[in-house]
Every structure is written in C-alpha cells, then in structure tokens.
Design a protein around this motif. Structure first.
Motif, PDB file in Angstrom:
ATOM      1  N   MET A   1       0.854  -1.176   0.000  1.00  0.00           N
ATOM      2  CA  MET A   1       0.000   0.000   0.000  1.00  0.00           C
ATOM      3  C   MET A   1       0.894   1.232   0.000  1.00  0.00           C
ATOM      4  N   THR A   2       0.639   2.108  -0.927  1.00  0.00           N
ATOM      5  CA  THR A   2       1.399   3.345  -1.056  1.00  0.00           C
ATOM      6  C   THR A   2       0.571   4.506  -0.519  1.00  0.00           C
ATOM      7  N   VAL A   3       1.158   5.305   0.341  1.00  0.00           N
ATOM      8  CA  VAL A   3       0.493   6.502   0.860  1.00  0.00           C
ATOM      9  C   VAL A   3       1.015   7.692   0.075  1.00  0.00           C
ATOM     10  N   THR A   4       0.085   8.493  -0.467  1.00  0.00           N
ATOM     11  CA  THR A   4       0.451   9.673  -1.249  1.00  0.00           C
ATOM     12  C   THR A   4       0.020  10.915  -0.485  1.00  0.00           C
ATOM     13  N   LYS A   5       0.845  11.946  -0.524  1.00  0.00           N
ATOM     14  CA  LYS A   5       0.523  13.215   0.125  1.00  0.00           C
ATOM     15  C   LYS A   5       0.527  14.294  -0.944  1.00  0.00           C
ATOM     16  N   MET A   6      -0.505  15.130  -0.962  1.00  0.00           N
ATOM     17  CA  MET A   6      -0.538  16.244  -1.911  1.00  0.00           C
ATOM     18  C   MET A   6      -1.258  17.429  -1.291  1.00  0.00           C
ATOM     19  N   SER A   7      -0.870  18.603  -1.708  1.00  0.00           N
ATOM     20  CA  SER A   7      -1.509  19.816  -1.193  1.00  0.00           C
ATOM     21  C   SER A   7      -2.898  19.957  -1.814  1.00  0.00           C
ATOM     22  N   SER A   8      -3.727  20.759  -1.173  1.00  0.00           N
ATOM     23  CA  SER A   8      -5.077  20.959  -1.719  1.00  0.00           C
ATOM     24  C   SER A   8      -5.009  21.669  -3.066  1.00  0.00           C
ATOM     25  N   ARG A   9      -4.024  22.519  -3.260  1.00  0.00           N
ATOM     26  CA  ARG A   9      -3.850  23.193  -4.547  1.00  0.00           C
ATOM     27  C   ARG A   9      -3.523  22.164  -5.635  1.00  0.00           C
ATOM     28  N   GLU A  24      -3.828   2.877  -5.362  1.00  0.00           N
ATOM     29  CA  GLU A  24      -2.666   2.236  -4.734  1.00  0.00           C
ATOM     30  C   GLU A  24      -2.684   2.362  -3.215  1.00  0.00           C
ATOM     31  N   GLY A  25      -3.425   3.326  -2.682  1.00  0.00           N
ATOM     32  CA  GLY A  25      -3.479   3.548  -1.239  1.00  0.00           C
ATOM     33  C   GLY A  25      -4.082   4.906  -0.946  1.00  0.00           C
ATOM     34  N   PRO A  26      -4.187   5.268   0.327  1.00  0.00           N
ATOM     35  CA  PRO A  26      -4.820   6.546   0.680  1.00  0.00           C
ATOM     36  C   PRO A  26      -4.011   7.741   0.188  1.00  0.00           C
ATOM     37  N   VAL A  27      -4.729   8.812  -0.130  1.00  0.00           N
ATOM     38  CA  VAL A  27      -4.107  10.066  -0.557  1.00  0.00           C
ATOM     39  C   VAL A  27      -4.430  11.106   0.515  1.00  0.00           C
ATOM     40  N   TYR A  28      -3.388  11.590   1.200  1.00  0.00           N
ATOM     41  CA  TYR A  28      -3.561  12.637   2.202  1.00  0.00           C
ATOM     42  C   TYR A  28      -3.528  13.977   1.496  1.00  0.00           C
ATOM     43  N   ILE A  29      -4.571  14.769   1.701  1.00  0.00           N
ATOM     44  CA  ILE A  29      -4.655  16.100   1.103  1.00  0.00           C
ATOM     45  C   ILE A  29      -4.423  17.102   2.227  1.00  0.00           C
ATOM     46  N   THR A  30      -3.439  17.955   2.040  1.00  0.00           N
ATOM     47  CA  THR A  30      -3.049  18.873   3.109  1.00  0.00           C
ATOM     48  C   THR A  30      -3.510  20.289   2.826  1.00  0.00           C
ATOM     49  N   ASP A  31      -3.777  21.029   3.893  1.00  0.00           N
ATOM     50  CA  ASP A  31      -4.056  22.461   3.850  1.00  0.00           C
ATOM     51  C   ASP A  31      -2.985  23.136   4.689  1.00  0.00           C
ATOM     52  N   ARG A  32      -2.166  23.944   4.048  1.00  0.00           N
ATOM     53  CA  ARG A  32      -1.065  24.652   4.719  1.00  0.00           C
ATOM     54  C   ARG A  32      -0.156  23.684   5.473  1.00  0.00           C
ATOM     55  N   GLY A  33       0.102  22.530   4.841  1.00  0.00           N
ATOM     56  CA  GLY A  33       1.041  21.562   5.392  1.00  0.00           C
ATOM     57  C   GLY A  33       0.465  20.594   6.404  1.00  0.00           C
ATOM     58  N   LYS A  34      -0.787  20.785   6.813  1.00  0.00           N
ATOM     59  CA  LYS A  34      -1.420  19.893   7.796  1.00  0.00           C
ATOM     60  C   LYS A  34      -2.442  19.000   7.100  1.00  0.00           C
ATOM     61  N   PRO A  35      -2.475  17.701   7.423  1.00  0.00           N
ATOM     62  CA  PRO A  35      -3.468  16.807   6.805  1.00  0.00           C
ATOM     63  C   PRO A  35      -4.891  17.304   7.076  1.00  0.00           C
ATOM     64  N   ALA A  36      -5.681  17.407   6.032  1.00  0.00           N
ATOM     65  CA  ALA A  36      -7.050  17.906   6.159  1.00  0.00           C
ATOM     66  C   ALA A  36      -8.083  16.887   5.679  1.00  0.00           C
ATOM     67  N   HIS A  37      -7.734  16.118   4.641  1.00  0.00           N
ATOM     68  CA  HIS A  37      -8.669  15.153   4.058  1.00  0.00           C
ATOM     69  C   HIS A  37      -7.901  13.916   3.619  1.00  0.00           C
ATOM     70  N   VAL A  38      -8.653  12.837   3.441  1.00  0.00           N
ATOM     71  CA  VAL A  38      -8.074  11.597   2.911  1.00  0.00           C
ATOM     72  C   VAL A  38      -8.959  11.123   1.766  1.00  0.00           C
ATOM     73  N   LEU A  39      -8.349  10.795   0.643  1.00  0.00           N
ATOM     74  CA  LEU A  39      -9.069  10.265  -0.510  1.00  0.00           C
ATOM     75  C   LEU A  39      -8.837   8.763  -0.555  1.00  0.00           C
ATOM     76  N   LEU A  40      -9.945   7.989  -0.593  1.00  0.00           N
ATOM     77  CA  LEU A  40      -9.899   6.529  -0.660  1.00  0.00           C
ATOM     78  C   LEU A  40     -10.789   6.060  -1.792  1.00  0.00           C
ATOM     79  N   THR A  41     -10.528   4.854  -2.280  1.00  0.00           N
ATOM     80  CA  THR A  41     -11.485   4.240  -3.193  1.00  0.00           C
ATOM     81  C   THR A  41     -12.696   3.825  -2.368  1.00  0.00           C
TER      82      THR A  41
END
Length: 83
Positions: A1-9, A24-41
């Motif tokens: 499982m791959t964890v991906t991190k990306m900014s909200s922009r 492939e795995g959860p996508v952490y979406i950050t706002d100003r560097g802090k995790p805000a949301h997670v995208l899952l299938t």
C-alpha cells in the motif's frame, strides 16, 4: 500500500492523478502543510468501515426461499359493540 501526500492546490489541479494514486493507497490532502482530508477508493472505504452490504441487500434475503415458516393461527373473538 502506497500513501500519497498532496496539497489541496495540487489536488484541485490534478484530480485524475489523485484518483489514480488512491487506487494504490490513501491520498492525504493537506491544507497549509497539515493533513485535512483523505481520498480513498469506495472499496477501501467499505472495508475500513465494515460496510459490506447495503440495507436493501441485507433485507432482500435471497436464501429465504429455503426457510419454512408456518405462523400460528390467530384466534379472533367477536364481542358485542356498545354504543
């Protein structure tokens, strides 16, 4: 499982890349560097929440044909009506 991190922009600009990464795995979406949301299938979400069937599927009871059920006969007593 791959964890991906990306900014909200980046998420707003590259939604299709985020959706592919979610396969492939959860996508952490950050706002100003802090995790805000997670995208899952949806499959990953169902597995996480333990949601295996919908209420409709649970109530459908496809195997109910094999169940024998004989309800007791009701005894109805008539009474005189008082006005």
């Amino acid at each position: 499982m791959t964890v991906t991190k990306m900014s909200s922009r980046a998420f707003n600009q590259e939604v299709s890349r985020a959706k592919k990464a979610a396969e492939e795995g959860p996508v952490y979406i950050t706002d100003r560097g802090k995790p805000a949301h997670v995208l899952l299938t949806f499959e990953a979400y169902k597995q996480l929440t333990g949601m295996s069937k919908s209420i409709v599927e649970s109530l459908a009871m496809p195997d109910a044909v094999d169940i024998e059920f004989e309800p007791e006969r009701a005894i109805i007593v008539n009474r005189d009506v008082e006005f």
